[in-house]
Design a protein around this motif. Structure first.
Motif, PDB file in Angstrom:
ATOM      1  N   TYR A 220      22.428  21.241  20.144  1.00 46.41           N
ATOM      2  CA  TYR A 220      21.928  20.035  19.489  1.00 46.41           C
ATOM      3  C   TYR A 220      21.123  19.189  20.475  1.00 46.41           C
ATOM      4  O   TYR A 220      21.507  19.039  21.643  1.00 46.41           O
ATOM      5  CB  TYR A 220      23.086  19.185  18.946  1.00 46.41           C
ATOM      6  N   VAL A 221      20.028  18.645  19.984  1.00 44.90           N
ATOM      7  CA  VAL A 221      19.261  17.687  20.775  1.00 44.90           C
ATOM      8  C   VAL A 221      19.968  16.339  20.666  1.00 44.90           C
ATOM      9  O   VAL A 221      20.090  15.773  19.577  1.00 44.90           O
ATOM     10  CB  VAL A 221      17.813  17.573  20.263  1.00 44.90           C
ATOM     11  N   THR A 222      20.447  15.833  21.793  1.00 41.92           N
ATOM     12  CA  THR A 222      21.180  14.563  21.770  1.00 41.92           C
ATOM     13  C   THR A 222      20.370  13.399  22.327  1.00 41.92           C
ATOM     14  O   THR A 222      20.734  12.235  22.135  1.00 41.92           O
ATOM     15  CB  THR A 222      22.486  14.683  22.577  1.00 41.92           C
ATOM     16  N   ARG A 223      19.277  13.724  23.023  1.00 42.55           N
ATOM     17  CA  ARG A 223      18.423  12.652  23.547  1.00 42.55           C
ATOM     18  C   ARG A 223      17.039  13.208  23.799  1.00 42.55           C
ATOM     19  O   ARG A 223      16.896  14.336  24.237  1.00 42.55           O
ATOM     20  CB  ARG A 223      19.014  12.089  24.842  1.00 42.55           C
ATOM     21  N   GLN A 224      16.010  12.410  23.496  1.00 45.62           N
ATOM     22  CA  GLN A 224      14.636  12.809  23.777  1.00 45.62           C
ATOM     23  C   GLN A 224      14.033  11.835  24.786  1.00 45.62           C
ATOM     24  O   GLN A 224      14.234  10.630  24.709  1.00 45.62           O
ATOM     25  CB  GLN A 224      13.805  12.861  22.494  1.00 45.62           C
TER      26      GLN A 224
ATOM     27  N   VAL B 231      14.181  16.816  26.880  1.00 41.96           N
ATOM     28  CA  VAL B 231      15.285  16.508  25.968  1.00 41.96           C
ATOM     29  C   VAL B 231      16.603  16.817  26.675  1.00 41.96           C
ATOM     30  O   VAL B 231      16.656  17.554  27.656  1.00 41.96           O
ATOM     31  CB  VAL B 231      15.228  17.324  24.647  1.00 41.96           C
ATOM     32  N   GLU B 232      17.673  16.247  26.117  1.00 38.29           N
ATOM     33  CA  GLU B 232      19.029  16.654  26.501  1.00 38.29           C
ATOM     34  C   GLU B 232      19.560  17.556  25.398  1.00 38.29           C
ATOM     35  O   GLU B 232      19.440  17.238  24.208  1.00 38.29           O
ATOM     36  CB  GLU B 232      19.941  15.448  26.667  1.00 38.29           C
TER      37      GLU B 232
ATOM     38  N   GLN C 109      13.783  16.636  17.529  1.00 40.65           N
ATOM     39  CA  GLN C 109      14.212  15.251  17.336  1.00 40.65           C
ATOM     40  C   GLN C 109      15.709  15.147  17.582  1.00 40.65           C
ATOM     41  O   GLN C 109      16.450  16.113  17.446  1.00 40.65           O
ATOM     42  CB  GLN C 109      13.871  14.776  15.918  1.00 40.65           C
ATOM     43  N   GLU C 110      16.149  13.956  17.935  1.00 41.14           N
ATOM     44  CA  GLU C 110      17.570  13.746  18.190  1.00 41.14           C
ATOM     45  C   GLU C 110      18.391  14.112  16.960  1.00 41.14           C
ATOM     46  O   GLU C 110      18.077  13.720  15.840  1.00 41.14           O
ATOM     47  CB  GLU C 110      17.829  12.292  18.582  1.00 41.14           C
TER      48      GLU C 110
END
Length: 364
Positions: A178-182, A197-198, A77-78
């Motif tokens: 870190y996940v910054t965008r899904q 993801v980003e 998750q973001e």
């Protein structure tokens, strides 16, 4: 006898009244607040040239899927921090498993056919030597063997592909970050090469600034710089120059310079405004105090100067940071005592007791 008792009572009342008066006077005397002080220093330091940039992650990657599939699980998750090897998403694998079983069954059949074709070819070779069969029949048996051998290779390639796809049905984090965008959700179909993801790695961050032409020959790769961040007013960190692009912007006549900063505790976030100070200016005399001497209140800065046993606030502005010291600009004078501990609870004109002096003898 009565006169003696009366005199004694009057004396006791007078003494008691006097004690109360003295006690009341003592109670009105303000208590001395213990503080630690330091002297204002004056040093010749190199004035920095400060430029503004933004923090960017050392690594930023849009993680894509190597295969097409239906998302069955999506734990990432973001805002989540993931480690290298953690699962970001999982595809439904049942269709792949079915195709894999079919391919393996077909390979088993092809293997049996190939074994038979090899035996037939070997038998016809013997018959041909005896003149019992024709060359055409021998060539037919040889072609049959080659066809089933090719079929085996093709089926093995399919099995390899299905097994590879199964291994890639779990999207794995290639690095810590870190996940910054899904880009997907459970139940969504992702095409081959589709974004999942980003992911950003902020163990180190980079800041790009545009250095004016007149300073470009005064900086070198690996030189140290000082960075401050608007969002982290009490944080000053050291970075190093990692890149100097030798091509100026035509209109601005500035050169892109990249600075790298270690960020193991992840205090610096991607996108934060950074002020990079290059120590390339002219040396100048400045007044310095420990950073703990500065008190901020409502956007204004001041420090407490000790005069005749009382603490007096003095408004100042700050300049360059130098080790654990910071430049102060204002009516402060070299050698004055400024409070560096206990200043957070002081009031203007409050009596103080110096309990320890930084660089000065301790008072008894």
């Amino acid at each position: 006898m009565k006169q003696t008792k009366v005199a004694f009572i009057l004396l006791a009342l007078c003494v008691g009244s006097g004690y109360l008066i003295i006690s009341s006077a003592d109670a009105q005397a303000p208590p001395l607040t213990p503080v630690v002080v330091s002297k204002v220093e004056e040093q010749k330091v190199q004035k920095p040239v400060t430029l503004v940039g933004a923090a960017e992650p050392n690594t930023r990657s849009i993680i894509a899927s190597e295969i097409a599939g239906l998302v069955e699980k999506f734990p990432a998750q973001e805002g989540d921090y993931v480690k290298k090897g953690d699962v970001l998403a999982e595809f439904q694998t049942r269709p792949l498993l079915i195709r894999l079983r079919e391919a393996k069954a077909a390979k088993s059949e092809a293997w049996a056919r190939l074994e038979l074709a090899r035996k037939n070819f070997a038998r016809f070779q013997e018959l041909y030597k005896k003149g019992v069969t024709s060359a055409q029949q021998l060539q037919s048996m040889e072609s049959d063997e080659k066809a089933w051998s090719a079929e085996m290779s093709q089926l093995q390639a399919q099995i390899d592909r299905y097994e590879y796809d199964l291994a890639r049905s779990k999207i794995i984090a290639p690095f810590n970050g870190y996940v910054t965008r899904q880009y997907t959700e459970v139940g969504q179909w992702i095409a081959e090469g589709g974004s999942v993801v980003e992911l950003i790695d902020v163990d180190t961050v980079e800041i790009k600034v545009d250095l004016p032409e007149r300073y470009i020959n005064q900086v070198r790769i690996n030189e140290k710089v000082i960075l401050n961040f608007d969002a982290l007013p009490k944080v000053a960190v050291e970075g190093r120059i990692i890149s100097i692009v030798p091509q100026a912007e035509k209109e601005a006549r500035t050169f892109p310079v990249k600075v790298e900063v270690a960020n193991k505790d992840h205090v610096i976030k991607s996108g934060m405004v950074a002020r990079v100070s290059f120590l390339i200016g002219e040396p100048a005399l400045v007044k310095l105090v420990p950073k703990d001497a500065i008190v901020e209140n409502g956007g204004s800065k001041f420090l407490y100067v000790v005069n005749n046993g009382t603490a007096q606030p003095m408004p100042v502005s700050t300049g360059i940071a130098y080790n654990d010291l910071i430049e102060v600009i204002g009516p402060v004078e070299t050698g004055q005592l400024v409070v560096i501990r206990g200043n957070e609870r002081l009031q203007p004109g409050q009596p103080v007791k110096i309990v320890n002096q930084d660089g000065l003898p301790k008072e008894s």
